[in-house]
Design a protein around this motif. Sequence first.
Motif, PDB file in Angstrom:
ATOM      1  N   GLU A  24       0.826  -1.206   0.000  1.00 21.42           N
ATOM      2  CA  GLU A  24       0.000   0.000   0.000  1.00 21.42           C
ATOM      3  C   GLU A  24       0.863   1.260   0.000  1.00 21.42           C
ATOM      4  N   GLU A  38      -5.355  10.859  -3.346  1.00 21.68           N
ATOM      5  CA  GLU A  38      -6.194   9.805  -2.767  1.00 21.68           C
ATOM      6  C   GLU A  38      -7.612  10.289  -2.494  1.00 21.68           C
ATOM      7  N   ARG A  40     -11.314   8.730  -0.627  1.00 21.12           N
ATOM      8  CA  ARG A  40     -11.892   7.663   0.180  1.00 21.12           C
ATOM      9  C   ARG A  40     -13.413   7.822   0.155  1.00 21.12           C
ATOM     10  N   MET A  43     -18.220   2.685   2.021  1.00 24.03           N
ATOM     11  CA  MET A  43     -18.224   1.280   1.626  1.00 24.03           C
ATOM     12  C   MET A  43     -19.576   0.847   1.088  1.00 24.03           C
ATOM     13  N   GLY A  82     -14.679   0.287  -7.458  1.00 26.68           N
ATOM     14  CA  GLY A  82     -14.413   1.642  -6.999  1.00 26.68           C
ATOM     15  C   GLY A  82     -14.761   2.776  -7.940  1.00 26.68           C
ATOM     16  N   TYR A 107      -7.543   5.221  -5.141  1.00 33.42           N
ATOM     17  CA  TYR A 107      -8.164   4.696  -3.925  1.00 33.42           C
ATOM     18  C   TYR A 107      -7.570   3.343  -3.595  1.00 33.42           C
ATOM     19  N   ILE A 108      -7.597   3.002  -2.321  1.00 32.39           N
ATOM     20  CA  ILE A 108      -7.232   1.670  -1.838  1.00 32.39           C
ATOM     21  C   ILE A 108      -8.266   1.294  -0.781  1.00 32.39           C
ATOM     22  N   GLY A 109      -8.994   0.217  -1.003  1.00 33.42           N
ATOM     23  CA  GLY A 109     -10.011  -0.127  -0.019  1.00 33.42           C
ATOM     24  C   GLY A 109     -10.735  -1.418  -0.343  1.00 33.42           C
ATOM     25  N   PRO A 110     -11.524  -1.914   0.607  1.00 33.62           N
ATOM     26  CA  PRO A 110     -12.238  -3.178   0.414  1.00 33.62           C
ATOM     27  C   PRO A 110     -13.441  -3.044  -0.509  1.00 33.62           C
ATOM     28  N   GLN A 124     -14.822 -10.564  -0.002  1.00 31.89           N
ATOM     29  CA  GLN A 124     -14.306  -9.247   0.390  1.00 31.89           C
ATOM     30  C   GLN A 124     -12.856  -9.205  -0.043  1.00 31.89           C
ATOM     31  N   VAL A 126      -9.498  -6.372  -1.550  1.00 24.85           N
ATOM     32  CA  VAL A 126      -9.003  -4.999  -1.532  1.00 24.85           C
ATOM     33  C   VAL A 126      -8.527  -4.603  -2.916  1.00 24.85           C
TER      34      VAL A 126
END
Length: 431
Positions: A24, A38, A40, A43, A82, A107-110, A124, A126
């Motif tokens: 990351e 970035e 965010r 979810m 995303g 972005y970085i996320g689940p 789930q 990432v």
Amino acid sequence: MNFKIPRGTQDILPEQSLKWQYIEQKAHELCRRYNYKEIRTPMFEQTELFARGVGDTTDIVQKEMYTFEDRGGRSLTLRPEGTASTVRSYVENKMFGWVNQPIKLYYIGPMFRYERPQSGRMRQFVQFGVEAMGSDDPAIDAEVIGLAMDFYRELGLSNLKLVINSLGDQESRTNHRKAMIKHFEPRIAEFCQDCQNRIQKNPLRILDCKVDRDHELMGTSPSILEFLNETSKTYFDNVQTYLNDMGISYVVDPTLVRGLDYYNNTAFEIMIEGKGFGAITTLSGGGRYNGLVEEIGGPTTPGIGFALSIERLIMALESQGIALPLEEGLDAFLIVLGENPKARAPKLLHDLRTNGITVDTDYLGKKMKGQMKAADRVNARYAIILGEDELNTNQIVLKSLLTGEQDTIPMEEVVGSLVTKLKEEKKGESS
């Protein structure tokens, strides 16, 4: 009652999370170099966002979304990808009016998809993804592809294969659509129900069918490249020219369509070749989505992006035996012997930590030998030894666990002395 983790999810334990943190951080550093900022997003979003943004003919919308109704009766969905959320934020926050254009985000996320769990495919997972909105310059297509390739290469991956295609503009796709319907419709009854549903809505998606991919009509379907108008052909030629100039090798595959409805013009996937990775060889994919911003309620805005799975990336690294240069271990381990030294330990630990030193101590009342073993297990560089004798003389023993050398220094100098030693060692390691 024994509780177990939900199927298709995973616990990332401490010894694994270091690897995730490194990857990351590499993504953050690379995006800074490319001037991507970035973002965010939540979810979960309104279900309609994904139905319109991802496309109601996709497997994601038809079969894989985690959708629920909240207490207010609103239909909400855990984000399956995303791009739609990023575009929604772009529109809602009027980023199209910001001074600096194009808008370049990452972005970085689940993400969440209800599908059959298998190696490299989780319910789930990432994603790391980038989106560039506001420019229809083919150079930014090459930039986005270059960023993705750089990410993999800087992590040490080899045997990468970049596959590209053009899905054309609206005129090109309309002409290709007619030819696809003419090709498949006479025998569409031989295909799965999904393909039968797609024949009129989006026949191009038939090429992405996993059930009928070996049907003979798949190999003889009309190529989108034969239907590109002059504008689309020139655009695709320019993307290839830029990739050639950048020294990025690629293969043109006219059957590459991607799994989302919003793609047009440039589409691409990055695959890994070689043994040891399993059946799923695609690491990431993306493409241009002119028209998506308008679909979600914004002004006419071109865009392009990609997304990749961190889980699949880690599988690829392991398949090639790549060990990441993780910073494991502590700078020091504080060994205390006796009740009075133990009372002084919290302040000393706090002083060391506030000066940037990673340090821990024993909280189980172990003897000297047990504490030294604990220091070895956490891979500490130094042992700081504080016993009754040291406390009475206001001194401390600083022992290198790498060389075995040790010094006795005044208590008030231990922090400064250790900081200096660590700086000199790390400087020597980097030179």
